[in-house]
Enzyme design. Structure first.
Site, PDB file in Angstrom:
ATOM      1  N   ILE A 140     -17.280  -9.539  -0.819  1.00  0.00           N
ATOM      2  CA  ILE A 140     -16.327 -10.740  -0.712  1.00  0.00           C
ATOM      3  C   ILE A 140     -15.435 -10.202   0.344  1.00  0.00           C
ATOM      4  CG2 ILE A 140     -14.315 -12.144  -1.710  1.00  0.00           C
ATOM      5  CD1 ILE A 140     -17.224 -12.490  -2.940  1.00  0.00           C
ATOM      6  N   ILE A 141     -14.887  -8.903   0.628  1.00  0.00           N
ATOM      7  CA  ILE A 141     -14.108  -8.216   1.574  1.00  0.00           C
ATOM      8  C   ILE A 141     -14.710  -6.878   1.959  1.00  0.00           C
ATOM      9  CG2 ILE A 141     -12.087  -9.439   0.703  1.00  0.00           C
ATOM     10  CD1 ILE A 141     -11.128  -6.570  -0.594  1.00  0.00           C
ATOM     11  N   GLU A 163     -16.904  -1.067  -1.578  1.00  0.00           N
ATOM     12  CA  GLU A 163     -18.199  -1.328  -1.685  1.00  0.00           C
ATOM     13  C   GLU A 163     -18.926  -1.768  -0.242  1.00  0.00           C
ATOM     14  OE1 GLU A 163     -21.088  -1.572  -3.994  1.00  0.00           O
ATOM     15  OE2 GLU A 163     -19.398  -0.574  -5.035  1.00  0.00           O
ATOM     16  N   HIS A 167     -10.694  -8.573  -7.629  1.00  0.00           N
ATOM     17  CA  HIS A 167     -10.831  -7.379  -8.288  1.00  0.00           C
ATOM     18  C   HIS A 167      -9.722  -6.292  -7.943  1.00  0.00           C
ATOM     19  CE1 HIS A 167     -12.715  -3.535  -9.173  1.00  0.00           C
ATOM     20  NE2 HIS A 167     -13.827  -4.127 -10.002  1.00  0.00           N
ATOM     21  N   VAL A 177     -20.007 -12.701  -9.218  1.00  0.00           N
ATOM     22  CA  VAL A 177     -20.476 -13.097 -10.264  1.00  0.00           C
ATOM     23  C   VAL A 177     -19.339 -13.097 -11.538  1.00  0.00           C
ATOM     24  CG1 VAL A 177     -22.413 -11.851  -9.789  1.00  0.00           C
ATOM     25  CG2 VAL A 177     -20.833 -10.691 -11.260  1.00  0.00           C
ATOM     26  N   HIS A 191     -15.351  -8.698 -16.099  1.00  0.00           N
ATOM     27  CA  HIS A 191     -14.098  -8.905 -15.659  1.00  0.00           C
ATOM     28  C   HIS A 191     -13.645 -10.341 -15.814  1.00  0.00           C
ATOM     29  CE1 HIS A 191     -13.146  -5.018 -13.888  1.00  0.00           C
ATOM     30  NE2 HIS A 191     -13.908  -5.353 -13.024  1.00  0.00           N
TER      31      HIS A 191
END
Length: 330
Positions: A145-146, A150, A212, A271, A275
């Site tokens: 996402i950003i 990761e 997250h 996904v 969380h």
């Protein structure tokens, strides 16, 4: 910065020095006034889609593949609707091209192997297998996402293995460019895509978007997302995070100040995994849903990953296209 300017065409000078080239949304180039750039300075100027050409392998035939990198999930239903659906969309945009998926979470890979019998490779193993199969040019694309921790892992994989192939490119995550110096505004595009799944909202309704969070400096992207939501007239949509900033207790006072009574929770994650199902919408007293109910809000939960959103899938396909176009560039 005066020492940097937008790279709109392939830079042959930099390609000769560093072995990389770029497309219009790929990178930046050092100013022509810099005459004695070191390899480190040249490498630092590689921002955006990265490209490496190994001249020692120039005589190998072109055999191209796309490697899609994701964190992964053990939630089979969500995995099928998000990661696999997005990879299918990338495949559809590149018929006849080999497309391989790799997960970066070694824990998730081990659990999927134990519980489902599926062998999903790490990025390193996927590249090793592609090389063994004779593939010489790889376009790597990310479902991140950003550009946080990761994405940094995937960038390390690129840097460690780029010279194993004749040519390798590495694309940017969903949100990277912020509209600076004529570049795309990935943040606005993503917030617009995200808003397609918002419920109809009145003055007393709000959407809480659960990100997250990360200890990486890229956590600052969440503040930019909130800014773009406000610019789009979606000020009743608020970003908070599980493990970063802002926290839920950061936004609860804002909800009360706005007179919000009804809240819809939704994840800003590829996904809908642990969380989303537990931290966000679980029945435990410390879930975000329970905390908000204890604060007097009526709470609904939208338990779907971003990968289910067709508009978001389209953005990921565009990111894969950019990595592919850089691979094909002469």
């Amino acid at each position: 910065m005066k020492s940097l300017k937008k790279l709109a065409v392939t830079s042959m000078a930099c390609a000769a020095l560093l072995g990389f080239a770029a497309t219009s949304h790929a990178a930046y180039q050092l100013s022509d006034e810099v005459k004695d750039a070191t390899p480190a300075l040249l490498q630092a100027s590689q921002i955006g889609v990265k490209t490496n050409v190994n001249k020692d392998l120039a005589n190998l035939p072109d055999k191209d593949a796309i490697l899609v990198l994701s964190f992964g999930t053990t939630f089979q239903d969500s995995r099928a609707k998000t990661i696999e659906a997005t990879v299918d969309a990338i495949k559809a945009a590149h018929p006849g091209v080999k497309v391989v998926t790799a997960f970066t979470s070694h824990i998730i890979i081990d659990r999927i192997k134990a519980n489902e019998g599926l062998d999903i490779p790490t990025p390193e193993k996927a590249l090793e297998q592609l090389k063994a199969e004779g593939y010489t040019r790889i376009a790597m694309t990310s479902l991140d996402i950003i550009p946080g921790m990761e994405y940094t892992y995937k960038d390390a994989v690129y840097n460690l293995h780029k010279n194993d192939f004749k040519k390798m490119t590495f694309g940017t995550p969903l949100m990277y460019w912020q509209g600076q110096e004529g570049q795309d505004d990935d943040i606005t595009a993503t917030m617009q895509a995200l808003s397609t799944q918002f419920p109809k909202m009145g003055k007393k309704d709000a959407v809480l978007i659960m990100a997250h969070g990360t200890p990486h400096p890229a956590n600052a992207y969440y503040a930019v997302m909130q800014d773009r939501l406000n610019e789009l007239g979606l000020s009743n949509a608020l970003i908070f995070s599980v493990e970063g900033w802002p926290h839920l207790d950061t936004v609860i006072p804002q909800l009360k100040a706005k007179g919000i009574k009804n809240v819809t929770l939704m994840p800003l994650m590829m996904v809908a995994g642990d969380h989303a199902n537990n931290d966000m919408a679980g029945d435990e007293p410390d879930s975000f849903k329970s905390i908000l109910e204890q604060e007097g809000f009526k709470v609904d939960a939208y338990i779907h990953g971003l990968g289910e959103n067709a508009a978001v899938q389209k953005l990921f396909v565009e990111k894969a296209d950019q990595a592919w176009e850089a691979l094909q560039a002469k």
